[in-house]
Design a protein around this motif. Structure first.
Motif, short mmCIF file in Angstrom:
data_model
loop_
_atom_site.label_atom_id
_atom_site.label_comp_id
_atom_site.label_asym_id
_atom_site.label_seq_id
_atom_site.Cartn_x
_atom_site.Cartn_y
_atom_site.Cartn_z
N LYS A 195 88.58 45.11 -48.94
CA LYS A 195 89.63 45.56 -48.27
C LYS A 195 89.35 45.17 -46.54
N ASN A 196 88.22 45.91 -46.35
CA ASN A 196 87.93 46.03 -44.93
C ASN A 196 87.03 44.92 -44.35
N SER A 197 87.00 43.81 -45.21
CA SER A 197 85.94 42.80 -44.79
C SER A 197 86.64 42.01 -43.76
N ILE A 198 85.56 41.54 -42.91
CA ILE A 198 86.06 40.29 -41.75
C ILE A 198 86.49 39.16 -42.39
N VAL A 199 85.71 38.61 -43.32
CA VAL A 199 86.02 37.52 -44.06
C VAL A 199 86.54 37.68 -45.52
N LYS A 200 87.52 37.47 -45.89
CA LYS A 200 88.03 38.00 -47.09
C LYS A 200 87.60 37.14 -48.21
N ARG A 201 86.91 37.66 -49.34
CA ARG A 201 86.24 36.75 -50.39
C ARG A 201 87.03 37.68 -51.59
N GLU A 202 88.09 37.13 -52.01
CA GLU A 202 88.71 38.09 -53.27
C GLU A 202 87.93 37.99 -54.62
N GLU A 203 86.86 36.91 -54.56
CA GLU A 203 86.15 36.89 -56.07
C GLU A 203 84.75 37.86 -55.65
N ALA A 204 84.76 38.33 -54.74
CA ALA A 204 83.43 39.09 -54.46
C ALA A 204 83.39 40.44 -55.62
N SER A 205 82.31 40.57 -56.24
CA SER A 205 82.14 41.72 -57.43
C SER A 205 80.86 42.39 -57.08
N SER A 206 80.90 43.47 -57.70
CA SER A 206 79.48 44.36 -57.72
C SER A 206 78.58 43.51 -58.58
N GLY B 267 66.53 45.67 -42.88
CA GLY B 267 66.17 45.06 -41.72
C GLY B 267 66.91 46.02 -40.60
N THR B 268 66.80 45.71 -39.36
CA THR B 268 67.17 46.41 -37.99
C THR B 268 68.82 46.24 -38.01
N ILE B 269 69.41 47.62 -37.89
CA ILE B 269 70.79 47.53 -37.65
C ILE B 269 71.14 48.10 -36.24
N GLN B 270 71.79 47.32 -35.52
CA GLN B 270 72.18 47.82 -34.07
C GLN B 270 73.75 47.53 -33.76
N SER B 271 73.83 46.40 -33.82
CA SER B 271 75.32 46.34 -33.33
C SER B 271 75.90 44.85 -34.07
N GLY B 272 77.07 44.57 -33.84
CA GLY B 272 77.32 43.35 -34.78
C GLY B 272 78.12 43.63 -36.07
N ASN B 273 78.04 42.56 -36.82
CA ASN B 273 78.71 42.58 -38.33
C ASN B 273 77.54 42.94 -39.01
N LEU B 274 77.88 43.66 -40.14
CA LEU B 274 76.75 43.77 -41.29
C LEU B 274 77.21 43.05 -42.69
N ASP B 275 76.20 42.92 -43.47
CA ASP B 275 76.43 42.10 -44.91
C ASP B 275 76.24 43.35 -45.86
N VAL B 276 76.93 43.41 -46.58
CA VAL B 276 77.14 44.52 -47.53
C VAL B 276 77.16 44.04 -49.05
N MET B 277 76.40 44.51 -49.99
CA MET B 277 76.27 44.21 -51.37
C MET B 277 76.27 45.63 -52.13
N VAL B 278 77.16 45.69 -53.28
CA VAL B 278 77.10 46.90 -54.09
C VAL B 278 76.52 46.54 -55.38
N PHE B 279 75.90 47.28 -55.99
CA PHE B 279 75.17 47.22 -57.27
C PHE B 279 75.24 48.17 -58.24
N HIS B 280 75.05 47.97 -59.37
CA HIS B 280 74.97 49.24 -60.66
C HIS B 280 74.14 48.51 -61.77
N HIS B 281 73.75 49.73 -62.51
CA HIS B 281 72.96 49.36 -63.56
C HIS B 281 73.81 48.69 -64.61
N ASP B 282 73.32 47.78 -65.42
CA ASP B 282 73.95 47.05 -66.32
C ASP B 282 74.30 48.00 -67.58
N LYS B 283 73.58 48.90 -67.69
CA LYS B 283 73.73 49.71 -69.09
C LYS B 283 74.57 51.11 -68.65
N SER B 284 75.29 51.23 -67.55
CA SER B 284 75.96 52.23 -67.05
C SER B 284 77.29 51.92 -66.75
#
Length: 305
Positions: free
Chosen positions: A231-242, A198-215
Motif C-alpha cells: 500500500k505504501n510502495s513507491i512502485v505499485k506491484r499488485e502481484e507482490a506476495s510474501s 547492507g548499508t542503509i542511509q538515505s533514499g529508497n529501500l527494497d523490502v521483502m517479507v518471508f514466512h516458514h512454509d509450515k506455519s
C-alpha cells in the motif's frame, strides 16, 4: 493466649514488609506533576493516578502539585513500560528496559494489543545499518507498547560487544523467547525478525517479507505486513506476495522457537522482481507500517475467533 500478641506482631511486621514492596521512590524534578512523574516511570497516569495520590497524599500540595526535590512513591505494577518493554542480551545474563528518559514522551493510545506479546530480533550485516535498525526498533516498540503489548527486543548495536558464534547467539535467543512464551501462555505471541542486508542511509529501500512454509500463523502475519508495505510502495506491484524463507538461521528459529516467525528484509534499492517492494527509508514511517501490519494481523485473528 500469649501466642496471640506475638502472632499479631508477626502479621503486622510482614504487612509492613509487603507494603514496602508495593512501591519504589523517585525524586520530583522541576516541572513534574502527577501525570508527568507517572509517565516518566512508564505508567498510565489515568490508571494509576489514584494509587499515586494514596501513597503520597501528605506530600501533594493543592491537590496535584509536587515539591521539587522531594521523594515520591511510585506504585510497582506489571503494566509499566519498564517491565513490558525489555531488551534481552544474547549472553542471557542481562536485560534492561527499552526506554528510560523517553518514557515522559510516551502515552497510552489504546489497548488493541493488551493480550499480545512480540519478540523482535534485529540482524545487521553492516555496522552502518545499526543506527537505522535501532531507531526503527525503538519506534516500533513504542508504538506496540502504547497499544498495550509486551515487547522483547534482541540484537542491535550493543550485541556487537558479546563474543558469540551465530549459532550460540540464536540458541540463546530461542532459550529467552521460549521461557517467556511459556510464562505468557494463552496470549497472542509472535516473533518478528528484521534483517538489514547492507548499508542503509538515505533514499529508497527494497523490502521483502518471508514466512516458514509450515506455519499458518507466520504466513498470516507476513501477508498482513506485505499488504501494508504494498500500500505504501513507491512502485505499485499488485502481484507482490510474501515468500517462504530458506535461510538456515531462519529455519532454525522456525523449528525451535515456540512463537510463529515472520521475517522482513531491507536493503538499498537495487533488486528487481515482483516480490520486491520499494519504500522510502523513513525510520518513523517504516515502524508505523510494521505496526499497521501487526494491528491488522491481530484484528483479523480476533474477528475469526
Amino acid at each position: 493466649m500469649k501466642l496471640i500478641p506475638a502472632l499479631l506482631l508477626w502479621v503486622g511486621v510482614n504487612s509492613v514488609l509487603f507494603a514496602q514492596e508495593d512501591y519504589y521512590t523517585v525524586t520530583a524534578q522541576k516541572g513534574d506533576g502527577i501525570y508527568s512523574i507517572l509517565r516518566k516511570q512508564g505508567l498510565d497516569p489515568v490508571k494509576h493516578y489514584e494509587s499515586f495520590v494514596l501513597l503520597n497524599e501528605k506530600d501533594i500540595k493543592d491537590g496535584s502539585l509536587l515539591h521539587v526535590g522531594r521523594e515520591y512513591k511510585i506504585p510497582v505494577t506489571d503494566d509499566s513500560y519498564k517491565k513490558k518493554g525489555m531488551i534481552l542480551m544474547a549472553d542471557n545474563s542481562t536485560e534492561k528496559p527499552i526506554f528510560d528518559k523517553e518514557l515522559g514522551q510516551m502515552s497510552h493510545s489504546g489497548s488493541a494489543l493488551k493480550n499480545a506479546v512480540y519478540y523482535i530480533i534485529l540482524e545487521d550485516s553492516s555496522a552502518a545499518a545499526s543506527s537505522f535498525m535501532d531507531d526503527v526498533s525503538k519506534n516500533l516498540a513504542a508504538k506496540l507498547l502504547e497499544q498495550g503489548a509486551s515487547v522483547f527486543v534482541m540484537g542491535g548495536e550493543e550485541e556487537a560487544k558479546i563474543a558469540l558464534t551465530p549459532q550460540e547467539r540464536l540458541g540463546n535467543y530461542v532459550a529467552s523467547i521460549n521461557k517467556r512464551f511459556l510464562q505468557n501462555q494463552g496470549k497472542y505471541q509472535r516473533l518478528l525478525v528484521i534483517k538489514s542486508n547492507g548499508t542503509i542511509q538515505s533514499g529508497n529501500l527494497d523490502v521483502m517479507v518471508f514466512h516458514h512454509d509450515k506455519s499458518e500463523q507466520g504466513q498470516r502475519m507476513a501477508e498482513n505486513l506485505q499488504q501494508v508495505f504494498k500500500k505504501n510502495s513507491i512502485v505499485k506491484r499488485e502481484e507482490a506476495s510474501s515468500q517462504t524463507f530458506e535461510d538456515k538461521n531462519m529455519l532454525f528459529l522456525a523449528k525451535n522457537a515456540l512463537p510463529a516467525v515472520s521475517l522482513i528484509t531491507l536493503s538499498k534499492q537495487e533488486k528487481t522482481g515482483d516480490e520486491v517492494i520499494s519504500v522510502r527509508s523513513d525510520k518513523r514511517k517504516f515502524a508505523n507500517w510494521i505496526t499497521d501490519g501487526i494491528l491488522k494481523d491481530y484484528a483479523d485473528l480476533q474477528i475469526e475467533n
